[in-house]
Enzyme design. Sequence first.
Site, PDB file in Angstrom:
ATOM      1  N   LYS A 162       0.840  -1.200   0.000  1.00  0.00           N
ATOM      2  CA  LYS A 162       0.000   0.000   0.000  1.00  0.00           C
ATOM      3  C   LYS A 162       0.873   1.248   0.000  1.00  0.00           C
ATOM      4  O   LYS A 162       2.089   1.178   0.238  1.00  0.00           O
ATOM      5  CB  LYS A 162      -0.916  -0.007   1.221  1.00  0.00           C
ATOM      6  CG  LYS A 162      -0.174   0.040   2.552  1.00  0.00           C
ATOM      7  CD  LYS A 162      -1.125   0.004   3.730  1.00  0.00           C
ATOM      8  CE  LYS A 162      -0.346   0.052   5.047  1.00  0.00           C
ATOM      9  NZ  LYS A 162      -1.240   0.093   6.222  1.00  0.00           N
TER      10      LYS A 162
ATOM     11  N   TYR B 228      15.453  30.250   7.022  1.00  0.00           N
ATOM     12  CA  TYR B 228      14.372  31.052   7.598  1.00  0.00           C
ATOM     13  C   TYR B 228      14.434  31.145   9.120  1.00  0.00           C
ATOM     14  O   TYR B 228      14.642  30.147   9.813  1.00  0.00           O
ATOM     15  CB  TYR B 228      13.023  30.442   7.218  1.00  0.00           C
ATOM     16  CG  TYR B 228      12.677  30.540   5.753  1.00  0.00           C
ATOM     17  CD1 TYR B 228      12.604  31.777   5.116  1.00  0.00           C
ATOM     18  CD2 TYR B 228      12.397  29.391   5.016  1.00  0.00           C
ATOM     19  CE1 TYR B 228      12.280  31.854   3.773  1.00  0.00           C
ATOM     20  CE2 TYR B 228      12.062  29.474   3.675  1.00  0.00           C
ATOM     21  CZ  TYR B 228      12.006  30.702   3.056  1.00  0.00           C
ATOM     22  OH  TYR B 228      11.679  30.792   1.723  1.00  0.00           O
TER      23      TYR B 228
ATOM     24  N   MET C 219      11.019  24.443   1.600  1.00  0.00           N
ATOM     25  CA  MET C 219      10.193  23.638   0.700  1.00  0.00           C
ATOM     26  C   MET C 219      11.031  22.821  -0.272  1.00  0.00           C
ATOM     27  O   MET C 219      10.702  21.661  -0.558  1.00  0.00           O
ATOM     28  CB  MET C 219       9.236  24.536  -0.089  1.00  0.00           C
ATOM     29  CG  MET C 219       8.257  23.767  -0.955  1.00  0.00           C
ATOM     30  SD  MET C 219       7.100  24.821  -1.858  1.00  0.00           S
ATOM     31  CE  MET C 219       6.126  25.499  -0.522  1.00  0.00           C
TER      32      MET C 219
END
Length: 385
Positions: free
Chosen positions: A38, A278, A326
């Site tokens: 799965k 950041y 990101m």
Amino acid sequence: MTTAVPLRLATIDLGAIAHNVKTIATAVGGADVMAVVKANGYGHGAVEVARAALDAGATWLGVADLDEAVELRDAGLTAPVLAWLHGPQADFEVAVRRGIDVGVSSVAQLAAVAAAVAVADSEAATAPSLGEATRARVHLKVDTGLGRNGADESHWRALFSRAAELQRTSRIDVVGFFSHLSNANDAEDLAQLGRFERALAEAREAGLAPTVIHLASTAAALRLPTTRFSLVRIGIGMYGLSPFEGVTSGELGLRPAMTLEGRVISVKRAAPGSGVSYGYTYRTEGAATLALVALGYADGIARLGSNRAPVSINGGRFRVSGRIAMDQFVVDVGDTAVAVGDRVVLFGDAGAGHPSADDWAESAETINYEIVTRIGRRIERRYVS
């Protein structure tokens, strides 16, 4: 022609998959093995892992939903496949047509399966080219204490009675019976085992005779022999990761199948006290070299690993420096020489000197399952053996 080096790469060792299947199969004795593929094979690639597992001796494949099962059928895999997690509009007709076993947790799902069989029968009668309608293969799932899907004890009698009736009057075969353990501790799992055996006895009293009985996933299959029955479902262990806290893959004789790596894409020298990424949650202690790696949380890299997670560059061990963004993160390598294009291993086989998925899980306050399963689609998968 030189093969391009991908910016982001997950190398999947199918030889490790085969080794792990054989190791667990040996440990569980005569029980059959279901390879659970799965969630795109826990991030490793469902079809490729399924083929390797079947070649190594697994006799079943397990997935969560019917779309995942259809993907395996579309790839040409003909082994028995069980799908067990269904929404209210699940297309059980495709399961009947494609020979997919379905886990059933309620009388309502039984009714939906029976309706799908009736539709398949009707289509076969009016369109002979479709072939004779096949029977639906059902595994009844009972909740023995996990609190997820599976029939609650108050519904067992109704479920078993209706299943027996439909088996007599419709094209439904109850071939399997299963549940899932909490893996909280041995005492809790054995208590669930007792409830499972009681449910199975009630099902047999209702006239059912399932032959595929399964309760154990990797953890119980390895530690609790009485939970093995006729089939064990192996997920995390097949991918070479340990289901046990404080027990490594190597101690279980398993080999991690995935190595995740990136490349250094920028190198710069930073002054003492320079803020990195950041929020400036990291500042260099002295003059330092900063290596930039093009992997981030969009690729499934855990942001909680910021300032904590380990990486390996040119054989040296470092930590992510500053917040994971990101698409990228930074590594302070001090005065170590690094260059654009150098390989950066996030995790792989600790036996080969790499950080492990467990190391990343610890740094991100999660489990190794999540670390590998969340790896995103931008990361190229390459298969080796």
